[in-house]
Design a protein around this motif. Structure first.
Motif, PDB file in Angstrom:
ATOM      1  N   HIS A 175     -25.483  40.939  23.279  1.00 19.10           N
ATOM      2  CA  HIS A 175     -25.978  39.946  24.105  1.00 19.10           C
ATOM      3  C   HIS A 175     -26.747  38.825  23.194  1.00 19.10           C
ATOM      4  O   HIS A 175     -26.595  38.984  21.860  1.00 19.10           O
ATOM      5  CB  HIS A 175     -27.439  40.444  24.880  1.00 19.10           C
ATOM      6  N   ASP A 201     -30.280  36.303  22.636  1.00 18.24           N
ATOM      7  CA  ASP A 201     -31.545  36.065  23.081  1.00 18.24           C
ATOM      8  C   ASP A 201     -31.640  34.720  23.933  1.00 18.24           C
ATOM      9  O   ASP A 201     -30.979  33.765  23.639  1.00 18.24           O
ATOM     10  CB  ASP A 201     -32.540  36.472  22.228  1.00 18.24           C
ATOM     11  N   HIS A 226     -25.483  39.575  19.226  1.00 18.37           N
ATOM     12  CA  HIS A 226     -25.897  40.759  18.565  1.00 18.37           C
ATOM     13  C   HIS A 226     -25.946  41.971  19.463  1.00 18.37           C
ATOM     14  O   HIS A 226     -25.897  41.672  20.433  1.00 18.37           O
ATOM     15  CB  HIS A 226     -27.165  40.446  17.611  1.00 18.37           C
TER      16      HIS A 226
HETATM   17 FE   LIG Z   1     -31.903  40.649  21.150  1.00 20.50          FE
END
Ligand SMILES: [Fe+2]
Ligand SMILES: O=C(O)CCC(=O)C(=O)O
Length: 120
Positions: A34, A36, A90
């Protein structure tokens, strides 16, 4: 930029992640890939490796330096910089020996500021 974006009133979201030892780590996912959502994420860990970032289409281990914060770029910094700073993809893997703990603090725009940015 700080004043224009009203960063003093920005949103902070803290997540604590616990990854217990896993008998078959190759069959498990700690946290799926994913990016952020915010501007920047500060990440600190209990010295146990597990974070990976996608670099040149390969997953690369990131060292868990003790007593440090790792800074990840998020989706909103990519949008605000018109793609100059890419949001990093990540994930977290698990291991079969030690419990891993990570603490992520997302720094984001204020909710109303986010709407204003969408209009422009
Ligand atoms: Fe994350
Ligand atoms: O546990 C990690 O290293 C990654 C945590 C993470 O990516 C998150 O909380 O958004």
């Amino acid at each position: 930029m700080d004043e224009a974006l009203n960063l003093d009133s920005g949103l902070q979201i803290m997540t604590v992640n616990l990854y217990p030892p896993c008998p078959q780590p190759e069959l498990a996912v700690g946290m799926p890939p994913h990016s952020d959502h915010g501007l920047l994420t500060l990440l600190t860990q209990n010295g146990i490796a597990g974070l990976q970032v996608l670099h040149n289409e390969k997953w690369v281990n990131v060292n868990a330096l003790p007593y440090s914060f790792l800074v990840n770029t998020g989706d909103h910094i990519e949008i605000l910089s018109n793609g100059k700073y890419k949001s990093v993809l990540h994930r977290a893997i698990v291991n079969n020996k030690t419990t891993r703990i990570s603490l992520a603090i997302v720094q984001d725009l204020h909710l109303t500021q986010w709407l204003a940015q969408q209009k422009s």
